[in-house]
Write an enzyme that holds these catalytic residues in place. Sequence first.
Site, PDB file in Angstrom:
ATOM      1  N   CYS A 205       0.835  -1.203   0.000  1.00 36.57           N
ATOM      2  CA  CYS A 205       0.000   0.000   0.000  1.00 36.57           C
ATOM      3  C   CYS A 205       0.872   1.256   0.000  1.00 36.57           C
ATOM      4  O   CYS A 205       1.450   1.610   1.023  1.00 36.57           O
ATOM      5  CB  CYS A 205      -0.898  -0.040   1.234  1.00 36.57           C
ATOM      6  SG  CYS A 205      -1.845   1.466   1.500  1.00 36.57           S
TER       7      CYS A 205
ATOM      8  N   CYS B  38       0.038   3.914   2.540  1.00 37.65           N
ATOM      9  CA  CYS B  38       0.340   3.554   3.933  1.00 37.65           C
ATOM     10  C   CYS B  38       1.841   3.589   4.179  1.00 37.65           C
ATOM     11  O   CYS B  38       2.319   4.168   5.137  1.00 37.65           O
ATOM     12  CB  CYS B  38      -0.169   2.148   4.246  1.00 37.65           C
ATOM     13  SG  CYS B  38      -1.831   1.822   3.627  1.00 37.65           S
ATOM     14  N   ASP B  39       2.590   2.934   3.299  1.00 38.60           N
ATOM     15  CA  ASP B  39       3.995   2.668   3.587  1.00 38.60           C
ATOM     16  C   ASP B  39       4.982   3.505   2.776  1.00 38.60           C
ATOM     17  O   ASP B  39       6.178   3.450   3.037  1.00 38.60           O
ATOM     18  CB  ASP B  39       4.288   1.172   3.363  1.00 38.60           C
ATOM     19  CG  ASP B  39       3.502   0.300   4.334  1.00 38.60           C
ATOM     20  OD1 ASP B  39       3.085   0.844   5.378  1.00 38.60           O
ATOM     21  OD2 ASP B  39       3.293  -0.888   4.068  1.00 38.60           O
TER      22      ASP B  39
HETATM   23  P1  FAD Z   1     -11.004  -5.832   6.090  1.00 36.72           P
HETATM   24  O1  FAD Z   1     -10.102  -5.125   7.004  1.00 36.72           O
HETATM   25  O2  FAD Z   1     -10.428  -6.642   4.987  1.00 36.72           O
HETATM   26  O3  FAD Z   1     -11.937  -6.766   6.990  1.00 36.72           O
HETATM   27  C1  FAD Z   1     -12.746  -7.765   6.421  1.00 36.72           C
HETATM   28  C2  FAD Z   1     -13.422  -8.603   7.493  1.00 36.72           C
HETATM   29  O4  FAD Z   1     -14.286  -9.542   6.875  1.00 36.72           O
HETATM   30  C3  FAD Z   1     -12.487  -9.431   8.365  1.00 36.72           C
HETATM   31  O5  FAD Z   1     -13.019  -9.504   9.659  1.00 36.72           O
HETATM   32  C4  FAD Z   1     -12.518 -10.790   7.673  1.00 36.72           C
HETATM   33  O6  FAD Z   1     -12.163 -11.841   8.540  1.00 36.72           O
HETATM   34  C5  FAD Z   1     -13.980 -10.856   7.320  1.00 36.72           C
HETATM   35  N1  FAD Z   1     -14.371 -11.774   6.261  1.00 36.72           N
HETATM   36  C6  FAD Z   1     -13.862 -11.934   5.002  1.00 36.72           C
HETATM   37  N2  FAD Z   1     -14.559 -12.860   4.303  1.00 36.72           N
HETATM   38  C7  FAD Z   1     -15.536 -13.299   5.148  1.00 36.72           C
HETATM   39  C8  FAD Z   1     -16.611 -14.243   5.021  1.00 36.72           C
HETATM   40  N3  FAD Z   1     -16.844 -14.928   3.896  1.00 36.72           N
HETATM   41  N4  FAD Z   1     -17.410 -14.439   6.096  1.00 36.72           N
HETATM   42  C9  FAD Z   1     -17.225 -13.761   7.253  1.00 36.72           C
HETATM   43  N5  FAD Z   1     -16.241 -12.853   7.425  1.00 36.72           N
HETATM   44  C10 FAD Z   1     -15.415 -12.619   6.380  1.00 36.72           C
HETATM   45  N6  FAD Z   1      -4.910   1.359   5.545  1.00 36.72           N
HETATM   46  C11 FAD Z   1      -4.654   2.552   6.135  1.00 36.72           C
HETATM   47  O7  FAD Z   1      -5.517   3.424   6.162  1.00 36.72           O
HETATM   48  N7  FAD Z   1      -3.436   2.765   6.729  1.00 36.72           N
HETATM   49  C12 FAD Z   1      -2.436   1.835   6.771  1.00 36.72           C
HETATM   50  O8  FAD Z   1      -1.353   2.089   7.307  1.00 36.72           O
HETATM   51  C13 FAD Z   1      -2.713   0.569   6.150  1.00 36.72           C
HETATM   52  N8  FAD Z   1      -1.755  -0.377   6.102  1.00 36.72           N
HETATM   53  C14 FAD Z   1      -2.046  -1.604   5.570  1.00 36.72           C
HETATM   54  C15 FAD Z   1      -1.074  -2.590   5.616  1.00 36.72           C
HETATM   55  C16 FAD Z   1      -1.346  -3.860   5.139  1.00 36.72           C
HETATM   56  C17 FAD Z   1      -0.274  -4.924   5.237  1.00 36.72           C
HETATM   57  C18 FAD Z   1      -2.625  -4.140   4.577  1.00 36.72           C
HETATM   58  C19 FAD Z   1      -2.945  -5.524   4.073  1.00 36.72           C
HETATM   59  C20 FAD Z   1      -3.583  -3.143   4.490  1.00 36.72           C
HETATM   60  C21 FAD Z   1      -3.309  -1.863   4.984  1.00 36.72           C
HETATM   61  N9  FAD Z   1      -4.252  -0.822   4.915  1.00 36.72           N
HETATM   62  C22 FAD Z   1      -3.988   0.366   5.533  1.00 36.72           C
HETATM   63  C23 FAD Z   1      -5.578  -1.023   4.279  1.00 36.72           C
HETATM   64  C24 FAD Z   1      -6.661  -1.260   5.334  1.00 36.72           C
HETATM   65  O9  FAD Z   1      -6.226  -2.280   6.217  1.00 36.72           O
HETATM   66  C25 FAD Z   1      -7.989  -1.624   4.670  1.00 36.72           C
HETATM   67  O10 FAD Z   1      -8.374  -0.606   3.782  1.00 36.72           O
HETATM   68  C26 FAD Z   1      -9.100  -1.812   5.707  1.00 36.72           C
HETATM   69  O11 FAD Z   1      -8.749  -2.783   6.666  1.00 36.72           O
HETATM   70  C27 FAD Z   1     -10.404  -2.229   5.026  1.00 36.72           C
HETATM   71  O12 FAD Z   1     -11.377  -2.468   5.988  1.00 36.72           O
HETATM   72  P2  FAD Z   1     -12.622  -3.401   5.700  1.00 36.72           P
HETATM   73  O13 FAD Z   1     -13.370  -3.425   6.989  1.00 36.72           O
HETATM   74  O14 FAD Z   1     -13.320  -2.970   4.483  1.00 36.72           O
HETATM   75  O15 FAD Z   1     -12.032  -4.855   5.361  1.00 36.72           O
END
Ligand code: FAD
Length: 310
Positions: free
Chosen positions: A135, A138-139
């Site tokens: 990302c 982020c990084d």
């Molecule tokens: P997610 O965080 O992906 O959460 C999805 C949820 O759904 C989880 O609980 C998962 O277990 C669950 N799930 C998935 N499929 C199913 C299913 N079939 N049934 C039930 N549950 C399910 N963003 C920033 O703003 N700043 C940062 O510094 C940053 N650093 C990052 C570093 C890394 C290594 C990564 C991978 C991402 C980073 N991001 C960062 C991006 C950020 O983490 C995401 O944009 C954010 O977490 C998205 O949130 P979300 O709730 O949409 O999804």
Amino acid sequence: AFDVLIVGGGPAGAAAAVYAARKGIRTGVASERFGGQVLDTLGIENFISIKETEGPKFAHALEEHVRDYDVDIMNLQRAKALIPNAGPGKDQIEVQLESGASLKSKTVIISTGARWRNINVPGEHEFKNKGVAYCPHCDGPLFKGKRVAVIGGGNSGVEAAIDLAGIVGHVTLIEFDTQLRADAVLQRKLRSLKNVDIFTNAQTTEITGDQKVNGLVYKDRATGELKKVELEGVFIQIGLVPNTDWLKGTVELTKHGEIVVDARGQTSVPGVFAAGDATTVPFKQIIIAAGDGAKAALGAFDHLIRTSAP
Ligand code: FAD
């Protein structure tokens, strides 16, 4: 049955849960891994009002905040199917879980997030968070003045390379295909930058390092020759895959698998809302996902007061 059932417990799902619970309606969250992608994040420096934190700490705080309310949290539950028009009055939505259980609710918010596509070469896994990143928002700042590569010459790769070129010392863009696939305007911008090298027809074969990344090896696909680039960071930009396979055929998805939502988070199925990285909302970030979750919860509440019998 729930009034609002949230599937996915990342920042989007957690925010949706708090907003729904504060309306005094029956709220549940079913998720495979509460916290989501944040659990895999080392440092977070761009969630406004928190100058700096660690991913697991942030994930714990999300869960603590949700637990402060009367929310039924169902962890380690993976959804496998969504069935609209369920229940005796055909006015409920059913979510079937892989455990065999099934949950019913008047509205559902899908926030199952996404995952970065891995390139699966030696070194990628080993040096994750030690030079291997996904990302740029982020990084990127962690590599200020250093040399990095971006793998992938589609729109996201070229955008990342342009973005990083303004922060880091030097960017090498590596594309497998014989040409970049990004929009022409982005390619023009990239080619105008002095601190960027572009290698096409190049297959990354290894990310090398000691404690941290120190280089990358690619194969020149025209000659078969292996070449090494010395650098401190590698951004892999070969796609973000939404966790939406289980919705195919029920909810409208884009060709990339993103759930199509309107400005209130409503999907193509009445009563089903979606938020965060799993959707068409642009820019995948924690603060955006959290705001989006709040919006979908308010959208779901608005739907409930218009459709539910008093
Ligand atoms: P997610 O965080 O992906 O959460 C999805 C949820 O759904 C989880 O609980 C998962 O277990 C669950 N799930 C998935 N499929 C199913 C299913 N079939 N049934 C039930 N549950 C399910 N963003 C920033 O703003 N700043 C940062 O510094 C940053 N650093 C990052 C570093 C890394 C290594 C990564 C991978 C991402 C980073 N991001 C960062 C991006 C950020 O983490 C995401 O944009 C954010 O977490 C998205 O949130 P979300 O709730 O949409 O999804």
